[in-house]
Scaffold this motif. Structure first.
Motif, PDB file in Angstrom:
ATOM      1  N   HIS A   1       0.827  -1.212   0.000  1.00 36.75           N
ATOM      2  CA  HIS A   1       0.000   0.000   0.000  1.00 36.75           C
ATOM      3  C   HIS A   1       0.859   1.259   0.000  1.00 36.75           C
ATOM      4  O   HIS A   1       0.603   2.206  -0.739  1.00 36.75           O
ATOM      5  CB  HIS A   1      -0.886   0.031   1.246  1.00 36.75           C
ATOM      6  N   LEU A   2       1.869   1.264   0.856  1.00 37.15           N
ATOM      7  CA  LEU A   2       2.696   2.460   1.010  1.00 37.15           C
ATOM      8  C   LEU A   2       3.448   2.780  -0.277  1.00 37.15           C
ATOM      9  O   LEU A   2       3.501   3.918  -0.726  1.00 37.15           O
ATOM     10  CB  LEU A   2       3.694   2.267   2.162  1.00 37.15           C
TER      11      LEU A   2
ATOM     12  N   ASN B   1       3.017   6.287  -2.651  1.00 36.80           N
ATOM     13  CA  ASN B   1       4.058   7.247  -3.014  1.00 36.80           C
ATOM     14  C   ASN B   1       5.397   6.523  -3.035  1.00 36.80           C
ATOM     15  O   ASN B   1       6.027   6.309  -2.003  1.00 36.80           O
ATOM     16  CB  ASN B   1       4.079   8.413  -2.013  1.00 36.80           C
TER      17      ASN B   1
ATOM     18  N   GLU C   1       8.421   7.264  -4.050  1.00 37.35           N
ATOM     19  CA  GLU C   1       9.626   7.943  -3.591  1.00 37.35           C
ATOM     20  C   GLU C   1       9.620   8.097  -2.064  1.00 37.35           C
ATOM     21  O   GLU C   1      10.623   7.861  -1.407  1.00 37.35           O
ATOM     22  CB  GLU C   1       9.737   9.304  -4.288  1.00 37.35           C
ATOM     23  N   ALA C   2       8.463   8.477  -1.520  1.00 38.41           N
ATOM     24  CA  ALA C   2       8.395   8.635  -0.069  1.00 38.41           C
ATOM     25  C   ALA C   2       8.639   7.295   0.616  1.00 38.41           C
ATOM     26  O   ALA C   2       9.323   7.225   1.638  1.00 38.41           O
ATOM     27  CB  ALA C   2       7.049   9.208   0.349  1.00 38.41           C
ATOM     28  N   ALA C   3       8.090   6.227   0.048  1.00 37.89           N
ATOM     29  CA  ALA C   3       8.299   4.906   0.645  1.00 37.89           C
ATOM     30  C   ALA C   3       9.775   4.526   0.576  1.00 37.89           C
ATOM     31  O   ALA C   3      10.357   4.031   1.541  1.00 37.89           O
ATOM     32  CB  ALA C   3       7.447   3.863  -0.081  1.00 37.89           C
ATOM     33  N   ARG C   4      10.412   4.806  -0.557  1.00 33.96           N
ATOM     34  CA  ARG C   4      11.828   4.494  -0.701  1.00 33.96           C
ATOM     35  C   ARG C   4      12.644   5.243   0.349  1.00 33.96           C
ATOM     36  O   ARG C   4      13.513   4.678   1.006  1.00 33.96           O
ATOM     37  CB  ARG C   4      12.310   4.895  -2.099  1.00 33.96           C
ATOM     38  N   LEU C   5      12.344   6.525   0.507  1.00 37.21           N
ATOM     39  CA  LEU C   5      13.113   7.343   1.446  1.00 37.21           C
ATOM     40  C   LEU C   5      12.766   7.035   2.897  1.00 37.21           C
ATOM     41  O   LEU C   5      13.405   7.529   3.808  1.00 37.21           O
ATOM     42  CB  LEU C   5      12.885   8.831   1.163  1.00 37.21           C
ATOM     43  N   SER C   6      11.719   6.224   3.109  1.00 38.46           N
ATOM     44  CA  SER C   6      11.400   5.826   4.472  1.00 38.46           C
ATOM     45  C   SER C   6      11.928   4.437   4.773  1.00 38.46           C
ATOM     46  O   SER C   6      11.602   3.851   5.798  1.00 38.46           O
ATOM     47  CB  SER C   6       9.891   5.856   4.703  1.00 38.46           C
TER      48      SER C   6
END
Lengths: 497, 316, 323
Positions: free
Chosen positions: C202-203, C207, C209-214
Motif C-alpha cells: 500500500h505504502l 508514493n 519515492e516517499a516509501a523508498r526514502l522511508s
C-alpha cells in the motif's frame, strides 16, 4: 527620457489562504533599465511576477504599461502586452527544435498554409546570433545545456518583441563563464532599450549589471534604490532586517561527542569534496542559496542519491550507506524539503505514515499489531501535538504544519540519533514554525544531533550552534554560533560567494 | 566519397532498427527464393498498407502522448457496417456510415478523455469492448460475405501492378507527413505530447488536440475496416482484434516513444515494415506461428525495456 | 473559529468517505434488487450457485491483480499464464502425478510472473512501460503454451481429484472452485490488511519515492507482486483445465482484461495505493451479476459486451467525478 516609465504596478495585494503574500505593493520600472528585484525566499517576488504575467490574479491593484492600464489575465495576454518571463523552470518542449520552441504556437506559414521551415530557421538563427549565441536552430532543446536553454528563452522573448523581460534568478545554475555571457547579453538588450527585471540574491551581479534595486520583504516593498548610490550592506540589511528575538525559543548548549563525520564527499557536478562533522546535542545549520548543493549533500549522506567518492563515519565507525535502508539502520533520518512528494504518503493515514520507518517494531510473525501501532501513533501525535481528528485521518487532510509534524514523528519513531531536516519550516505558518523550533530544541536536549537546512537565514542563525555555508557544491565557511553572534550579513556574504 | 561512406555507416549504427530490417531483408531474400516473387511482395505490400494506415492514426495519438486500444474494434465495426449495410442502402451510403462510425466513436472517446478527464486507457479499453460487442451484434457473431462486386473488385484492384491499397497507404503517408511536418495543427500535436504545461501556457487549446487524436485514430481505423472488407470480401466482427496491439508495438519499435512529443511517419513506416517483414519471413521459412509469437514478444520486451532504461539513465 | 471549520470539514469528509466506500456497494445492492424483480430465476439457489461458479476464476485472478495494481502496476500477460498453467498442469500429470503437476504449474506461474516483475522493477517502469512489456510477455507466454501442446487441446485429466477441483462440490453444497476462490480471497485480504508485507505494498503504491526514502525495499515489492499475480493465474489455469476437462493453450485468452476491469470497477485507483481485496470482490460480483442477469433476460453475449464496456467507463467516471 530618463524618467520614461514603461511599467507600473500599483497597490497590488494578494493573499493566499492564511497568508498575505503581497501587501499594497507598488513598483515602477523605467524604460531600458535593468531593475533588480531582491528579497528572501517567500518575500513575494515570484508572486508579484506571476501576477504581472497573468498566472495569478491580484486581489486588488492595477498594472499600467506604456501609460495605459492593462488587464492581464493570462500568459498569452501578457505576451501580447510585450511582457515575457524566463522562469527557472523553462517553458520549453524538450522534444522540439530550438527554432520551433522559439516560435511555438505561431509558426510562420506560406500563403498556402505550409509551414515555412526555412524562413523560421533563418529567423531563429538570426535571433540567436543577435544575442551572440551560436546554436544550430535545428537542435532539439532536450540536448542543450541549462545556459543554452536560457538563451533560447531569451530569443523566444525577443521574438515576441517583448519590451520587458523578467528573469527569475537566471544565474542560479550557471557557471562563471556562462554568467559572463548572460551579463553581456543583458547589456546588449539594454542598449536596444529593452527593459529587464532581474530577480536575484547575488549582490555582486546586482552591482555589476543593474541600475536600480527594489527590495521586498514579507510582501511589502521596503525600498527602491539607485544601485550606484547604495552599497551591499544597505541592500542586505533591508532584505533580512526583521527583528530577531522572541520569534525563536532560547535553549542551552548541549553539544557533546562527535556522532557523524563526513569526509571528502564528491558527487559529479553537484558536490565537491565536502567534509564536516556533527556532535551529539547540537544543531548544525547549513545555509546557502538555492542550488548551492545543500539538499544534494544531505541526500547523498542519507543514501537517497549515489556518491562518487567519500566516507561517512557514524559514532566513529565507517559505514557504507548505499540506500535509505542503510541510513535508517545507522540511526540517520532525513526530513525532505518536499513534504508532499517525498515525505508523506498523502492518501494514507497518520498512523501509517508514522509507523512506516519502523514497521518491524509493530510486527510479530509478519502480522501488524494494531493496538501497538495505535498506541505508538497516539503517543507521537500527543507528544508533537499534531492536530488531527484521529490517527486514522488521511494526511492529505492535515494542514502543512501538522503534516510536517507527522514527518517528524515518523523519524522520531525510527529511533534516529541523527536527524537531518531539510527546510523543515517551508510553507507552514508562524505558529507551527515555532512549535517546530520547540521540537528541535527538545530533540537536542534529549541528546540527538540535528542538521538543519533553511533558506531563511534568521532561522538558521537563531537555532544553530554551528553554521556551515555552502556555495557551488562546496562548504565555503564554518561559523561558530554558540552565543548566536553571527550576523545575517556575514552568512549572506559567504553564500553569495 | 569516403566521407559519405562514414556518414552512412554512422546512420546505420544509430538507426539499429533500420539496419536490422535491411539485414533481415537481405537474409530472407537469400534464404527464401519465393520472397522476391511478385505475389509475395504484393502480399507484403497489402499487409504493410493495412497495419500502416492504422499505424498512421496511432502515430498522431502517440506523438500526442496517448494511445488508442479501441482501434481494432473500430476496424471491425466499420467493415461489418460497410458490408452489412450495402445490400440495404447501397454501397456509397454504406461506406459513409462505416466512416461515420469511426468518427462517432473517436469523438466519444476524445470527449470522455479530454472533457470528462477519464484516463485514456480506461476509455479506450471500455470502448474496445463495447464497440466489439456492437460489431458482433450487428453481424450476429459471424463474418458477413460481401455482395458488392464493386467493393470486392476494388480490393483486388491494381494500378501498374501495385495493389491499390498500398497506393492509398502511400498517399496517406505523404499527407500525414505533410500535416505533421508542415502545418501548425501537426506541430501543435507535438507540443501537446511533448509538454502539456508548456502547450497550455502557449495558449493552445489542449483539450481540442487531445480529442482530435482519438478522432483521427477512429477515422483511420474505419478506413482500414473498409479496405480489409474489400480485400477479403467479408466484414468480420473480429477482424481488427489482433491489429491494435501489433500496431502500437510497431510504432514503438520504429522509435516513437510512448512518452509523447516525438516520432514521425517515417519511423512508423519503418516499424510497420519490420514487423510485417518479420511475419512474412517467418511464414516463408515455415516457422510455426506460436514460435513467431514468442519471438515477437521478446522483440517488444527488449525494445521497450532498452528504451525505458536509456531514458531513465539520461534523466539521472 | 478555526477549530469550528475544521470540525465541519471532517464531518463533510466523513460523509464523503462513506459515499466513497459504499457507492459501489449501493450500486451492487441496486443491481440485485432490480435483477430479482425482472427475473424469477435470479434469486434461486441454483442460479446463485451458478453465479458463484462463474465468478470464481476471474475472482481468483483479480485477487492477484489487486496486488499489482495497488503498486500502480499493470499486467496484461496473466491471461496467457492461465493458458500455460492449464496445459502444464494437465500435460505433466503423466510424468509427475497429479500433485507434482499442480506444484509444477504453480511454480511456473510464480516464476514467470516474477520475470515480468524483476524486469519492470529494474527499469523502474511507469504504467506505459508496464503495459508494453507485459503485452510482450503475453505473446511469449501464449506462444509457449501453444508450443507445449503443439497447438492442440490436451485431453482432460484422468484423476478424479483433479477434475473435482473445477467441478466438484465440497460439504455437499459449496462448489470446489468457489471454495478455492473464497480461500484465496481471505488469504489476500489478510495479507493486504493485516501484515507488514501488505502494508508496504500500500505504502509503495501511494508514493514510491516517499516509501523508498522511508526505508521500504521498493525494488523487491515492486517485483514480488507480479509473482503473486502469476501464482493466482496458475491456480485459475488449473481450475479452468479441470472445469473444461482439457488443457487448452487458449484457455486464458481475455481473462486479464476481465480481472483488470473487476479491480477498477471495485474502485482501486489506477495510480496505485488505494484499494482493497474487498473492493475487488465487489467489482468481481458486480461484473458477475451483470453478466448473469444479462444472460437471464436473454441478452446475447455480444450485447453483454456492449453493456460491460459502458459500465466500466461509467464506474471510472464516477471515481473521477468525486475527486
Amino acid at each position: 527620457m530618463g524618467n520614461d516609465i514603461i511599467l507600473e504596478m500599483k497597490n497590488i495585494c494578494k493573499s493566499f489562504p492564511g497568508v498575505v503574500a503581497l501587501n499594497n505593493v507598488s513598483l515602477s520600472i523605467k524604460r531600458g533599465e535593468v531593475h533588480a528585484l531582491c528579497g528572501e525566499n517567500g518575500a513575494g517576488k515570484s508572486t508579484l511576477m506571476k501576477i504581472l504575467y497573468g498566472i495569478y490574479r491580484a486581489d486588488s491593484g492595477e498594472i499600467w504599461i506604456n501609460g495605459e492600464k492593462r488587464n492581464i489575465t493570462s500568459p498569452v495576454k501578457a505576451q501580447e502586452n510585450g511582457l515575457s518571463i524566463i522562469f527557472q523552470e523553462f517553458n520549453l518542449v524538450d522534444t522540439l527544435s530550438v527554432a520551433e520552441n522559439i516560435f511555438l504556437g505561431r509558426l510562420k506559414t506560406t500563403k498556402s498554409g505550409k509551414i515555412d521551415w526555412k524562413s523560421i530557421e533563418k529567423d531563429a538563427a538570426e535571433l540567436m546570433l543577435h544575442i551572440g549565441c551560436d546554436i544550430d536552430p535545428k537542435t532539439p532543446v532536450g540536448s542543450l545545456s541549462v545556459s543554452q536553454k536560457q538563451m533560447v528563452e531569451i530569443a523566444k522573448a525577443l521574438s515576441y518583441n517583448a519590451e520587458i523581460i523578467v528573469m527569475d534568478e537566471p544565474s542560479a545554475t550557471l557557471t562563471d563563464r556562462e554568467m559572463e555571457n548572460l551579463y553581456r547579453i543583458i547589456q546588449e538588450l539594454k542598449e536596444k532599450k529593452i527593459t529587464i527585471i532581474y530577480i536575484s540574491h547575488k549582490m555582486d551581479e546586482i552591482f555589476k549589471i543593474t541600475d536600480r534595486v527594489t527590495v521586498l520583504r514579507d510582501g511589502v516593498v521596503i525600498c527602491t534604490l539607485d544601485t550606484c548610490k547604495t552599497c551591499r550592506e544597505e541592500i542586505v540589511s533591508n532584505m533580512v532586517g526583521r527583528c530577531l528575538g522572541q520569534e525563536y525559543p532560547k535553549r542551552e548548549n548541549y553539544s557533546g561527542e562527535k556522532v557523524l563525520e563526513v569526509k571528502n564527499i564528491n558527487r559529479k557536478g553537484v558536490l565537491n569534496d565536502v567534509s564536516f562533522c556533527l556532535h551529539r546535542g547540537e544543531v548544525l545549520g547549513i545555509a546557502g542559496l538555492v542550488g548551492a548543493g545543500r539538499t544534494e549533500l544531505v541526500r547523498a549522506i542519507f543514501g537517497a542519491d549515489r556518491i562518487s567518492s567519500g566516507k561517512v563515519f557514524v559514532n566513529g565507525k565507517e559505514v557504507r550507506i548505499k540506500s535509505p535502508i542503510d541510513a535508517i539502520r545507522n540511526g540517520i533520518a532525513l526530513l525532505t524539503e518536499d513534504r508532499k512528494q517525498q515525505g508523506l504518503i498523502l492518501n494514507n493515514t497518520v498512523k501509517e505514515n508514522i509507523s512506516i520507518t519502523n514497521l518491524k517494531d509493530i510486527v510479530k510473525f509478519g502480522l501488524l499489531m494494531n493496538s501497538k501501532e495505535n498506541n505508538i501513533a497516539k503517543e507521537y501525535v500527543d507528544r508533537l501535538s499534531v492536530k488531527t481528528s484521529s490517527i486514522n485521518q488521511k494526511c492529505i487532510n492535515l494542514s502543512g504544519g501538522n503534516q510536517q509534524k507527522v514527518v517528524l514523528a515518523k523519524w522520531l519513531y525510527s529511533n534516529a540519533d541523527i536527524l537531518i531536516l531539510d527546510e523543515p519550516t517551508r510553507g507552514i505558518d508562524v505558529g507551527a514554525k515555532q512549535e517546530i523550533y520547540h521540537i528541535i530544541n527538545e530533540l537536542v536536549k534529549m541528546g540527538k544531533a540535528v542538521i538543519m537546512i533553511s533558506s531563511e537565514i534568521p532561522e538558521v542563525l537563531a537555532l544553530s550552534d554551528r553554521i556551515l555555508v555552502m556555495h557551488k557544491g562546496r562548504i565555503t565557511r564554518e561559523f561558530k554560533n554558540e552565543s548566536r553572534n553571527v550576523t545575517p550579513e556575514q552568512v549572506m556574504n559567504c553564500a553569495i560567494g | 566519397m569516403n566521407k559519405q561512406a562514414v556518414k552512412i555507416g554512422n546512420f546505420l549504427l544509430k538507426e539499429k532498427v533500420f539496419s536490422s530490417s535491411v539485414l533481415l531483408l537481405i537474409a530472407i531474400s537469400i534464404a527464401s527464393p519465393y520472397f522476391l516473387s511478385v505475389d509475395n511482395l504484393r502480399n507484403l505490400a497489402v499487409q504493410i498498407a493495412v497495419y500502416g494506415i492504422v499505424g498512421l492514426g496511432m502515430t498522431f495519438a502517440i506523438i500526442g502522448g496517448e494511445f488508442d486500444l479501441a482501434a481494432g474494434s473500430m476496424i471491425s465495426i466499420s467493415g461489418v457496417l460497410a458490408v452489412g449495410l450495402e445490400p440495404k442502402i447501397g454501397l456509397g451510403p454504406a461506406l459513409v456510415v462505416a466512416m461515420l462510425s469511426g468518427l462517432v466513436f473517436g469523438c466519444i472517446n476524445g470527449l470522455l478523455i479530454s472533457k470528462a478527464g477519464i484516463n485514456s486507457f480506461i476509455v479506450t479499453f471500455g470502448s474496445m469492448v463495447t464497440v466489439k460487442g456492437l460489431a458482433l451484434t450487428i453481424a450476429n457473431g459471424r463474418p458477413i460475405t460481401s455482395q458488392s462486386e464493386a467493393l470486392n473488385n476494388f480490393g483486388d484492384l491494381r494500378v501498374i501492378g501495385i495493389p491499390v491499397m498500398f497506393l492509398i497507404f502511400v498517399i496517406l503517408l505523404v499527407v500525414c507527413h505533410y500535416i505533421l511536418t508542415y502545418t501548425r495543427f501537426g506541430r501543435n500535436i507535438y507540443a501537446v505530447g511533448g509538454n502539456l504545461d508548456v502547450a497550455k501556457a502557449t495558449g493552445l487549446n489542449v483539450a481540442f488536440y487531445k480529442a482530435i487524436l482519438f478522432i483521427l485514430t477512429g477515422l483511420f481505423s474505419a478506413l482500414v475496416g473498409i479496405l480489409l472488407a474489400a480485400r477479403l470480401n467479408t466484414g468480420s466482427p473480429i477482424q481488427g482484434d489482433d491489429i491494435t496491439l501489433t500496431v502500437i508495438a510497431s510504432v514503438v519499435i520504429g522509435g516513437t516513444s510512448l512518452s509523447g512529443g516525438k516520432g514521425n511517419t517515417a519511423r512508423t513506416l519503418l516499424g510497420v515494415f519490420i514487423m510485417m517483414l518479420l511475419s512474412n519471413s517467418f511464414d516463408l521459412l515455415g516457422i510455426q506461428p506460436y514460435i513467431q509469437k514468442v519471438i515477437k514478444g521478446l522483440i517488444i520486451i527488449s525494445v521497450v525495456a532498452f528504451d525505458s532504461y536509456n531514458k531513465k539513465r539520461i534523466e539521472r | 473559529m478555526e477549530v469550528g471549520t475544521q470540525k465541519l470539514n471532517t464531518s463533510n469528509l466523513k460523509i464523503n468517505d462513506f459515499l466513497k466506500k459504499y457507492k459501489m456497494l449501493l450500486v451492487f445492492v441496486g443491481m440485485i434488487i432490480i435483477s430479482s424483480i425482472i427475473s424469477d430465476v435470479f434469486m434461486t439457489s441454483r442460479n446463485i450457485s451458478n453465479i458463484m461458479r462463474q465468478v470464481s476464476v476471474n475472482g481468483i485472478l483479480a485477487c492477484g491483480m489487486t496486488f499489482v495494481m495497488l503498486t500502480g502496476g499493470f499486467d496484461l500477460s496473466v491471461g496467457s499464464l492461465i493458458s500455460v498453467s492449464a496445459v502444464v498442469a494437465i500435460g505433466m500429470q503423466d510424468y509427475f502425478g497429479v500433485a507434482g503437476a499442480i506444484i509444477i504449474a504453480l511454480v511456473i506461474g510464480a516464476i514467470a510472473g516474477s520475470l515480468n516483475g524483476i524486469l519492470l522493477s529494474k527499469i523502474n517502469a511507469n504504467s506505459g512501460d508496464a503495459f508494453m512489456i507485459t503485452l510482450g510477455s503475453q505473446l511469449v507466454f501464449a506462444g509457449a503454451a501453444l508450443l507445449y501442446t503443439n497447438a492442440r487441446v490436451l485431453p482432460g485429466s484422468k484423476s478424479e481429484f483433479y477434475n473435482s477441483l473445477g467441478q466438484g462440490t465440497l460439504f455437499g453444497f459449496i462448489p470446489t472452485p468457489v471454495f478455492i476462490f473464497l480461500i484465496i480471497t481471505i488469504i489476500s485480504h489478510f495479507i493486504l490488511s493485516y501484515t507488514s508485507f501488505g502494508r508496504k505494498i500500500h505504502l509503495l503504491g501511494g508514493n514510491y519515492e516517499a516509501a523508498r526514502l522511508s526505508g521500504v525495499r521498493v525494488y523487491f515489492y515492486k517485483a514480488i507482486v507480479y509473482s503473486i499475480v502469476g501464482f493466482t493465474a496458475a491456480i485459475a489455469g488449473i481450475i479452468l483445465s479441470s472445469r473444461t476437462l482439457g488443457g487448452s493453450p487458449l484457455a486464458g485468452v481475455g481473462y486479464e482484461l476481465d480481472a483488470i476491469a473487476a479491480v477498477i470497477v471495485g474502485g482501486t485507483s489506477l495510480a496505485g495505493g488505494e484499494g482493497s481485496v474487498m473492493r475487488t470482490l465487489l467489482g468481481v460480483f458486480i461484473i458477475g451479476v451483470l453478466s448473469n442477469i444479462l444472460n437471464l433476460i436473454g441478452l446475447s453475449s455480444f450485447n453483454q459486451m456492449i453493456v460491460k464496456g459502458i459500465v466500466i467507463v461509467l464506474a471510472v467516471w464516477l471515481d473521477v467525478k468525486k475527486q
